[in-house]
Design a protein around this motif. Sequence first.
Motif, PDB file in Angstrom:
ATOM      1  N   ALA A   1       1.064  -0.888   0.580  1.00 49.04           N
ATOM      2  CA  ALA A   1       0.204  -0.312  -0.207  1.00 49.04           C
ATOM      3  C   ALA A   1       0.966   1.154   0.084  1.00 49.04           C
ATOM      4  N   ILE A   2       0.546   2.260  -0.774  1.00 52.45           N
ATOM      5  CA  ILE A   2       1.004   2.871  -0.806  1.00 52.45           C
ATOM      6  C   ILE A   2       0.343   4.583   0.128  1.00 52.45           C
ATOM      7  N   MET A   3       1.244   4.808   1.176  1.00 55.68           N
ATOM      8  CA  MET A   3       1.031   6.189   1.621  1.00 55.68           C
ATOM      9  C   MET A   3       0.789   7.592   1.686  1.00 55.68           C
ATOM     10  N   SER A   4      -0.083   7.848   2.160  1.00 57.45           N
ATOM     11  CA  SER A   4      -0.212   9.844   1.358  1.00 57.45           C
ATOM     12  C   SER A   4       0.678  10.262   2.727  1.00 57.45           C
ATOM     13  N   PHE A   5       1.104  11.639   2.154  1.00 59.33           N
ATOM     14  CA  PHE A   5       1.310  12.546   3.542  1.00 59.33           C
ATOM     15  C   PHE A   5       0.457  13.594   3.051  1.00 59.33           C
ATOM     16  N   TYR A   6       0.120  14.538   3.937  1.00 60.86           N
ATOM     17  CA  TYR A   6      -0.670  15.976   2.957  1.00 60.86           C
ATOM     18  C   TYR A   6      -0.568  16.717   4.628  1.00 60.86           C
ATOM     19  N   PRO A   7       0.997  17.590   4.538  1.00 59.73           N
ATOM     20  CA  PRO A   7       0.970  18.469   5.641  1.00 59.73           C
ATOM     21  C   PRO A   7       0.207  19.663   6.077  1.00 59.73           C
ATOM     22  N   GLU A   8      -0.208  19.280   6.686  1.00 58.16           N
ATOM     23  CA  GLU A   8      -1.210  21.018   6.957  1.00 58.16           C
ATOM     24  C   GLU A   8       0.063  21.400   7.347  1.00 58.16           C
ATOM     25  N   ILE A  27       5.287  26.043  -2.884  1.00 55.15           N
ATOM     26  CA  ILE A  27       4.554  25.502  -2.519  1.00 55.15           C
ATOM     27  C   ILE A  27       3.265  26.429  -2.326  1.00 55.15           C
ATOM     28  N   ASP A  28       3.035  28.010  -2.031  1.00 56.56           N
ATOM     29  CA  ASP A  28       2.141  28.313  -2.195  1.00 56.56           C
ATOM     30  C   ASP A  28       1.216  28.687  -3.801  1.00 56.56           C
ATOM     31  N   ASP A  29       2.095  28.328  -4.837  1.00 55.75           N
ATOM     32  CA  ASP A  29       1.536  27.727  -6.398  1.00 55.75           C
ATOM     33  C   ASP A  29       0.592  26.550  -6.591  1.00 55.75           C
ATOM     34  N   TYR A  30       0.651  26.092  -5.074  1.00 49.45           N
ATOM     35  CA  TYR A  30       0.527  24.061  -5.334  1.00 49.45           C
ATOM     36  C   TYR A  30      -0.548  24.559  -5.203  1.00 49.45           C
ATOM     37  N   ASN A  31      -0.328  25.690  -3.613  1.00 51.82           N
ATOM     38  CA  ASN A  31      -2.043  25.961  -2.505  1.00 51.82           C
ATOM     39  C   ASN A  31      -3.016  26.028  -3.848  1.00 51.82           C
ATOM     40  N   THR A  37      -4.827  18.672  -2.969  1.00 52.65           N
ATOM     41  CA  THR A  37      -5.645  17.906  -1.555  1.00 52.65           C
ATOM     42  C   THR A  37      -5.736  18.455  -0.397  1.00 52.65           C
ATOM     43  N   SER A  38      -5.084  19.148  -0.077  1.00 52.03           N
ATOM     44  CA  SER A  38      -4.149  20.061   0.942  1.00 52.03           C
ATOM     45  C   SER A  38      -3.775  20.911   1.654  1.00 52.03           C
ATOM     46  N   ARG A  39      -4.083  22.253   2.141  1.00 50.14           N
ATOM     47  CA  ARG A  39      -3.534  23.252   1.620  1.00 50.14           C
ATOM     48  C   ARG A  39      -2.822  23.949   2.865  1.00 50.14           C
ATOM     49  N   PRO A  40      -0.881  23.487   3.193  1.00 51.26           N
ATOM     50  CA  PRO A  40      -0.553  23.691   4.148  1.00 51.26           C
ATOM     51  C   PRO A  40      -0.170  25.018   4.482  1.00 51.26           C
ATOM     52  N   GLN A  41      -0.219  25.762   6.002  1.00 52.09           N
ATOM     53  CA  GLN A  41       0.077  26.831   5.947  1.00 52.09           C
ATOM     54  C   GLN A  41       1.326  27.176   5.657  1.00 52.09           C
ATOM     55  N   ILE A  42       1.943  28.170   5.744  1.00 52.79           N
ATOM     56  CA  ILE A  42       3.986  28.452   5.174  1.00 52.79           C
ATOM     57  C   ILE A  42       4.258  28.756   7.122  1.00 52.79           C
TER      58      ILE A  42
END
Length: 112
Positions: A1-8, A27-31, A37-42
Amino acid sequence: AIMSFYPESILVIGASGRTGVHLIHAIDDYNSKPIATSRPQISAFCRDPSKLDEDIKSKCTKIVQGNARNEADLKRALDESKADLVIMCIGNGDSTSKNDIRTASARALSNV
């Protein structure tokens, strides 16, 4: 199984340098993408926050001043940012060789 990690929350250490600035933009461009899939705070960590331009500051939820070779400063940055992902973008110190500053920073972070 592939694990996914989406930081907050992401802490960028060395945020005022060339690599840190590029990373914050990435990171901002990705957000801003609808596929994110997530929009981490920087959170930006740097010795001199006045070196951050307003565009970079506007992309960060928190800016923490400190020295990446100082364990107490790093602990404070981790506590304040509540980061679950830390990215080191350490460059050269004014009077320190690249290897010395990177080694000292990594040692300080590993002790936190």
